[in-house]
Structures are given as C-alpha cells and as structure tokens.
Enzyme design. Sequence first.
Site, PDB file in Angstrom:
ATOM      1  N   LYS A  12       0.829  -1.201   0.000  1.00 59.41           N
ATOM      2  CA  LYS A  12       0.000   0.000   0.000  1.00 59.41           C
ATOM      3  C   LYS A  12       0.874   1.267   0.000  1.00 59.41           C
ATOM      4  CE  LYS A  12      -3.744  -2.346   2.481  1.00 59.41           C
ATOM      5  NZ  LYS A  12      -4.555  -2.344   3.718  1.00 59.41           N
ATOM      6  N   TYR A  52     -11.915  -3.247  -3.843  1.00 60.21           N
ATOM      7  CA  TYR A  52     -12.482  -3.310  -2.492  1.00 60.21           C
ATOM      8  C   TYR A  52     -14.011  -3.357  -2.499  1.00 60.21           C
ATOM      9  CZ  TYR A  52      -7.874  -2.352  -0.470  1.00 60.21           C
ATOM     10  OH  TYR A  52      -6.566  -2.427  -0.079  1.00 60.21           O
ATOM     11  N   ASN A 115      -1.537  -0.341   7.471  1.00 61.67           N
ATOM     12  CA  ASN A 115      -0.993  -1.685   7.699  1.00 61.67           C
ATOM     13  C   ASN A 115      -0.169  -2.209   6.525  1.00 61.67           C
ATOM     14  OD1 ASN A 115      -3.015  -2.466   5.921  1.00 61.67           O
ATOM     15  ND2 ASN A 115      -4.167  -3.636   7.443  1.00 61.67           N
ATOM     16  N   HIS A 118      -1.666  -5.586   1.425  1.00 67.12           N
ATOM     17  CA  HIS A 118      -2.903  -6.334   1.208  1.00 67.12           C
ATOM     18  C   HIS A 118      -2.516  -7.712   0.714  1.00 67.12           C
ATOM     19  CE1 HIS A 118      -6.739  -7.597  -0.552  1.00 67.12           C
ATOM     20  NE2 HIS A 118      -6.015  -8.001  -1.577  1.00 67.12           N
ATOM     21  N   GLU A 129      -8.461 -10.814  -8.161  1.00 65.71           N
ATOM     22  CA  GLU A 129      -7.550  -9.674  -7.989  1.00 65.71           C
ATOM     23  C   GLU A 129      -6.440  -9.691  -9.036  1.00 65.71           C
ATOM     24  OE1 GLU A 129      -8.342  -9.234  -3.184  1.00 65.71           O
ATOM     25  OE2 GLU A 129      -6.523 -10.229  -3.852  1.00 65.71           O
TER      26      GLU A 129
END
Length: 151
Positions: A12, A52, A115, A118, A129
């Site tokens: 990310k 998402y 965080n 992913h 994905e």
Amino acid sequence: MSTTERTYIMIKPDGVQRNLVGKIIQRFEERGFKLVALKLAQASEEHLEKHYADLKGKSFFPGLIKYMASGPVVCMVWSGLDAVKTGRAMLGTTNPLQSAAGSIRGDFCLQTGRNICHGSDSVENAEKEIKLWFPDGVVQWTSALEGWTYE
C-alpha cells in the site's frame, strides 16, 4: 492437501512511502515463493472501488479509497505451495498490534489504517484480484531453485 497456487500481494502507499518494498519482496523470495508479476501503479479511485467492492458498505470505505489512491502501490503475484494461506500468515493480522512479531505487519506497522500491505484472502479472490490488476496475465517461468525448494 497443500497445492501450488497464486496469490495477489499489494504494498500500500504507506509501505511504498516508508521504503519497505525491498524488505517485503525479500521475505517472499526467502520463503521460497516465485514472483510471476510485479508493477508499480497509481490506481484510480474507480479501480480501487472494484478491488475493495466487498467493503463498499463499510463506514471506512470512502477513506480507504482516498488513502489507497493517495500514492503508488506495488502490485505482485506470487506462486507457490499454499501461497494464499501462507502469504496471509506472513503479512500478519489486519490489526498490526495483534500481529505476531516476525510477520510483516508485526514488524513494520502499528495501525490498521496504515498496515502497509494487502493479501488475497482466498484462492478465488486471488484469481479475481490478479485479473483486475494484471489483465494481460503473468509471466510463466521455471525457477532454477524449484528443485531446492520443493521435493
């Protein structure tokens, strides 16, 4: 039964900004996974909303999309034995404070909203994905190390 499969892992914007790309790639390589696709991308909000889509009804969704579009992400496909399950274990739990030391999140971050990565949560979602982020497919190749990694 364990099988060779593919997983989608994305670093990310916070992981990219914090210069953790090499360290994260290194962990997957050292574990024995094979990199079959890699790119740096600046994702549009529309693309991220597709990625998402399962979270669309959540209160944090608008902030997540805005954050994920705020900088580049590193998109990767890794192949190997139980890649999805093992990849998730390597990342750690979504909440970094509950992640074990030695996991990527346990070692490198503190808050759920930052965080750093992913990881696909199922083989089916991994394939969705991968198609979303790599519509032209991935590289098919044989690693010289496969005989030293697998029986």
